[in-house]
Design a protein around this motif. Structure first.
Motif, PDB file in Angstrom:
ATOM      1  N   ALA A   1     -53.758 101.586  27.328  1.00  0.00           N
ATOM      2  CA  ALA A   1     -54.803 102.572  27.612  1.00  0.00           C
ATOM      3  C   ALA A   1     -56.180 101.982  27.343  1.00  0.00           C
ATOM      4  CB  ALA A   1     -54.583 103.822  26.764  1.00  0.00           C
ATOM      5  N   ILE A   2     -56.321 101.276  26.232  1.00  0.00           N
ATOM      6  CA  ILE A   2     -57.612 100.673  25.884  1.00  0.00           C
ATOM      7  C   ILE A   2     -58.057  99.701  26.971  1.00  0.00           C
ATOM      8  CG2 ILE A   2     -58.720  99.051  24.292  1.00  0.00           C
ATOM      9  CD1 ILE A   2     -57.213 100.495  22.016  1.00  0.00           C
ATOM     10  N   GLY A   3     -57.119  98.923  27.501  1.00  0.00           N
ATOM     11  CA  GLY A   3     -57.456  98.005  28.579  1.00  0.00           C
ATOM     12  C   GLY A   3     -58.048  98.737  29.776  1.00  0.00           C
ATOM     13  N   TYR A   4     -57.438  99.850  30.169  1.00  0.00           N
ATOM     14  CA  TYR A   4     -57.958 100.630  31.287  1.00  0.00           C
ATOM     15  C   TYR A   4     -59.313 101.242  30.954  1.00  0.00           C
ATOM     16  CZ  TYR A   4     -53.652 100.332  34.033  1.00  0.00           C
ATOM     17  OH  TYR A   4     -52.599  99.889  34.790  1.00  0.00           O
ATOM     18  N   PHE A   5     -59.469 101.769  29.734  1.00  0.00           N
ATOM     19  CA  PHE A   5     -60.736 102.382  29.347  1.00  0.00           C
ATOM     20  C   PHE A   5     -61.868 101.353  29.373  1.00  0.00           C
ATOM     21  CE2 PHE A   5     -58.150 105.521  26.557  1.00  0.00           C
ATOM     22  CZ  PHE A   5     -57.943 106.344  27.653  1.00  0.00           C
ATOM     23  N   GLU A   6     -61.577 100.142  28.900  1.00  0.00           N
ATOM     24  CA  GLU A   6     -62.612  99.096  28.880  1.00  0.00           C
ATOM     25  C   GLU A   6     -63.007  98.688  30.298  1.00  0.00           C
ATOM     26  OE1 GLU A   6     -60.833  96.191  26.329  1.00  0.00           O
ATOM     27  OE2 GLU A   6     -61.753  97.037  24.514  1.00  0.00           O
ATOM     28  N   GLN A   7     -62.024  98.601  31.198  1.00  0.00           N
ATOM     29  CA  GLN A   7     -62.343  98.297  32.596  1.00  0.00           C
ATOM     30  C   GLN A   7     -63.186  99.414  33.208  1.00  0.00           C
ATOM     31  OE1 GLN A   7     -59.024  96.757  35.155  1.00  0.00           O
ATOM     32  NE2 GLN A   7     -57.816  97.079  33.303  1.00  0.00           N
ATOM     33  N   SER A   8     -62.821 100.650  32.917  1.00  0.00           N
ATOM     34  CA  SER A   8     -63.566 101.790  33.434  1.00  0.00           C
ATOM     35  C   SER A   8     -65.001 101.779  32.928  1.00  0.00           C
ATOM     36  CB  SER A   8     -62.871 103.092  33.020  1.00  0.00           C
ATOM     37  OG  SER A   8     -63.613 104.214  33.450  1.00  0.00           O
ATOM     38  N   LEU A   9     -65.177 101.519  31.643  1.00  0.00           N
ATOM     39  CA  LEU A   9     -66.516 101.496  31.059  1.00  0.00           C
ATOM     40  C   LEU A   9     -67.367 100.400  31.688  1.00  0.00           C
ATOM     41  CD1 LEU A   9     -68.538 102.521  28.970  1.00  0.00           C
ATOM     42  CD2 LEU A   9     -67.499 100.969  27.297  1.00  0.00           C
ATOM     43  N   ALA A  10     -66.782  99.221  31.907  1.00  0.00           N
ATOM     44  CA  ALA A  10     -67.523  98.109  32.509  1.00  0.00           C
ATOM     45  C   ALA A  10     -67.999  98.468  33.917  1.00  0.00           C
ATOM     46  CB  ALA A  10     -66.651  96.859  32.544  1.00  0.00           C
ATOM     47  N   ILE A  11     -67.130  99.087  34.707  1.00  0.00           N
ATOM     48  CA  ILE A  11     -67.504  99.465  36.071  1.00  0.00           C
ATOM     49  C   ILE A  11     -68.579 100.545  36.054  1.00  0.00           C
ATOM     50  CG2 ILE A  11     -66.680 100.604  38.172  1.00  0.00           C
ATOM     51  CD1 ILE A  11     -64.023  99.123  37.776  1.00  0.00           C
ATOM     52  N   CYS A  12     -68.425 101.533  35.172  1.00  0.00           N
ATOM     53  CA  CYS A  12     -69.414 102.612  35.094  1.00  0.00           C
ATOM     54  C   CYS A  12     -70.784 102.085  34.691  1.00  0.00           C
ATOM     55  CB  CYS A  12     -68.942 103.688  34.118  1.00  0.00           C
ATOM     56  SG  CYS A  12     -67.535 104.641  34.711  1.00  0.00           S
TER      57      CYS A  12
ATOM     58  N   LEU B   1     -59.455 104.352  36.831  1.00  0.00           N
ATOM     59  CA  LEU B   1     -59.022 103.534  35.694  1.00  0.00           C
ATOM     60  C   LEU B   1     -59.073 104.351  34.394  1.00  0.00           C
ATOM     61  CD1 LEU B   1     -60.809 100.214  36.637  1.00  0.00           C
ATOM     62  CD2 LEU B   1     -58.333 100.494  36.386  1.00  0.00           C
ATOM     63  N   GLY B   2     -60.097 105.185  34.257  1.00  0.00           N
ATOM     64  CA  GLY B   2     -60.175 106.047  33.077  1.00  0.00           C
ATOM     65  C   GLY B   2     -59.030 107.027  33.011  1.00  0.00           C
ATOM     66  N   ASN B   3     -58.674 107.617  34.164  1.00  0.00           N
ATOM     67  CA  ASN B   3     -57.556 108.567  34.197  1.00  0.00           C
ATOM     68  C   ASN B   3     -56.228 107.868  33.902  1.00  0.00           C
ATOM     69  OD1 ASN B   3     -59.242 110.699  34.801  1.00  0.00           O
ATOM     70  ND2 ASN B   3     -58.935 110.550  37.006  1.00  0.00           N
ATOM     71  N   LEU B   4     -56.068 106.659  34.422  1.00  0.00           N
ATOM     72  CA  LEU B   4     -54.847 105.898  34.130  1.00  0.00           C
ATOM     73  C   LEU B   4     -54.734 105.623  32.628  1.00  0.00           C
ATOM     74  CD1 LEU B   4     -54.540 103.283  37.016  1.00  0.00           C
ATOM     75  CD2 LEU B   4     -52.733 104.825  36.227  1.00  0.00           C
ATOM     76  N   GLY B   5     -55.851 105.267  32.025  1.00  0.00           N
ATOM     77  CA  GLY B   5     -55.837 105.024  30.584  1.00  0.00           C
ATOM     78  C   GLY B   5     -55.423 106.261  29.812  1.00  0.00           C
TER      79      GLY B   5
END
Length: 465
Positions: free
Chosen positions: A229-240, A213-217
């Motif tokens: 991009a922000i949407g993907y970064f936020e999803q990535s951060l939540a999972i991490c 998800l971070g790479n997609l962002g």
């Protein structure tokens, strides 16, 4: 002695023991060969003369050559893993891991190439081919050109699919996405990342999903789709955060900072960069630390605190050169160029941009190449050299368009418009500048209407209004 011909470069005593399948004192045997002038020795490394190597290989049977190659390739797969483990340990171990890779690089590359060429022969070699890039993923991303990484990963992906290893297939697809992103080929990166994401989702691999998800962002950010991009970064951060992936959290925070910087929210961006820096320093992640420092330089430069920004850029440059991070070095040089240009030191700025452009060309980073061509255009425009300025901007446009980088294209179009405005060619100025207005409105940039007002003011001048 004949069996030592499997080494394409110098080697240490444990490697010789591994190739010989020897539990005893390999050093004593090597010393005898040295006394017989059959091997050279320097700084704890052994080496066959090139002619000697060629001669030994001519003596092998096919079966002996294959047996030696298996032992050689597997040994250096393990060494690659050791280099990666040292790097991930952080701190002083980062340089130890990179140093180990640098010493054994030729042997590692030979081992991977052999496994890739013969992965179809049996499942043992296929598993080795599949595992090679994963063993040193962090190290090879610093040391191998993205095109070389892609070759390793494509071979690993084919092996993973033949083995039916879905986990490895997803990892290889995701890493291919990262490699193409480093070349500025965002659309290809998205295609690979989406395939990887689908696999990880089906396998409930949340750690892998968070990374993808971070790479997609990052890919969508490079295409100018910042909100997406922000949407993907936020999803990535939540999972991490949920999985306890601290390194992933630091990367996601840094990416969010970059995205909000792109929206003009500078203070918010700096907040994210500072959070990322704390995490990367805690982990001893020198590469991540360098990226965060460079990003902080960008943020403070935008706030007008140029001397503070230069301090951050110089720290980032020092780290990048220390660990051999060419992309990070190029980014820091670009930042220093921007900072010195804002201080009116244009010739110094040009020197930094030219150094950064050489690195971008060397690493194949088309986004960085386009950015530095544009920066050179801006610098020459400020010197009153419109001819060179237009030439560099036109090269930047070609580069950005080739990779679909809408943000870079929009900014370059605006800067071209400024040159035409200064020359009194208002019709061409408006034509070029409107491209950025359209882009900034589409991305929701807070300064979009200010850009629009500037274009309208030029239009009024054209009509005499």
């Amino acid at each position: 002695w004949r069996e030592l011909g499997i080494f394409p470069a110098d080697f240490d005593t444990p490697a010789a023991a591994a190739v010989w399948g020897m539990d005893g004192d390999a050093g004593a045997v090597l010393a005898e060969l040295y006394d017989a002038c059959l091997v050279d020795y320097a700084r704890d490394r052994w080496r066959l003369h090139d002619l000697g190597r060629d001669f030994t290989r001519a003596l092998w049977t096919v079966e002996e050559g294959d047996a030696l190659a298996v032992r050689h390739a597997f040994w250096y797969f393990q060494v690659l893993g050791q280099a990666s483990e040292l790097y991930q340990a952080g701190g002083d171990s980062v340089l130890a891991g990179l140093g180990l890779f640098d010493r054994e690089r030729q042997n590692m590359e030979a081992g991977q190439a052999w496994a890739a060429a013969r992965a179809g022969q049996n499942r043992e070699i296929a598993r080795l081919c599949n595992a090679y890039p994963a063993a040193g993923v962090h190290v090879i991303s610093l040391r191998l050109h993205p095109r070389a990484q892609i070759a390793w990963l494509e071979a690993a992906l084919a092996a993973a699919r033949n083995l039916g290893d879905r986990e490895a297939e997803g990892a290889n697809l995701g890493n291919l996405g990262s490699a193409y992103l480093n070349l500025g080929e965002a659309q290809k990166a998205i295609s690979y990342c989406e395939q990887a994401l689908a696999i990880f989702h089906r396998l409930s691999n949340w750690h892998g999903e968070g990374a993808i998800l971070g790479n997609l962002g990052s890919a969508y950010f490079s295409l100018g789709e910042i909100q997406k991009a922000i949407g993907y970064f936020e999803q990535s951060l939540a999972i991490c955060r949920e999985t306890g992936d601290l390194r992933g959290q630091g990367n996601s925070l840094g990416r969010l900072g970059t995205a909000y910087y792109g929206l003009g929210e500078i203070q918010r961006a700096i907040g994210y960069f500072e959070q990322a820096l704390v995490i990367h320093r805690e982990l001893g992640d020198r590469r991540g630390e360098g990226a965060d420092l460079g990003n902080l330089g960008v943020g403070y430069a935008d706030l007008g605190e140029v001397r503070k920004a230069i301090g951050y850029y110089e720290e980032a440059l020092k780290i990048a050169r220390e660990i051999g991070d060419r992309r990070g070095e190029g980014n820091a040089l670009t930042g220093l160029g921007n900072a010195h240009h804002s201080l009116g030191e244009t010739h110094n700025a040009i020197d930094y941009y030219e150094q950064a452009l050489v690195i971008a060309t060397e690493t194949g980073d088309q986004s960085a190449k386009g950015a530095n061509l544009g920066n050179l255009g801006i610098a020459y425009a400020s010197l009153g050299d419109a001819s060179n300025a237009i030439r560099y901007h036109e090269q930047a446009l070609v580069t950005f368009r080739s990779i679909g980088n809408r943000r870079g294209e929009a900014i370059t179009s605006w800067n071209l418009g400024l040159i035409y405005e200064k020359q009194g060619d208002l019709e061409h100025a408006v034509e070029w500048m409107q491209a950025r207005v359209d882009y900034e409105r589409a991305t929701g940039h807070p300064e979009a209407e200010n850009y629009a007002a500037r274009v309208e003011e030029i239009r009024r001048r054209m009509t005499g209004g």
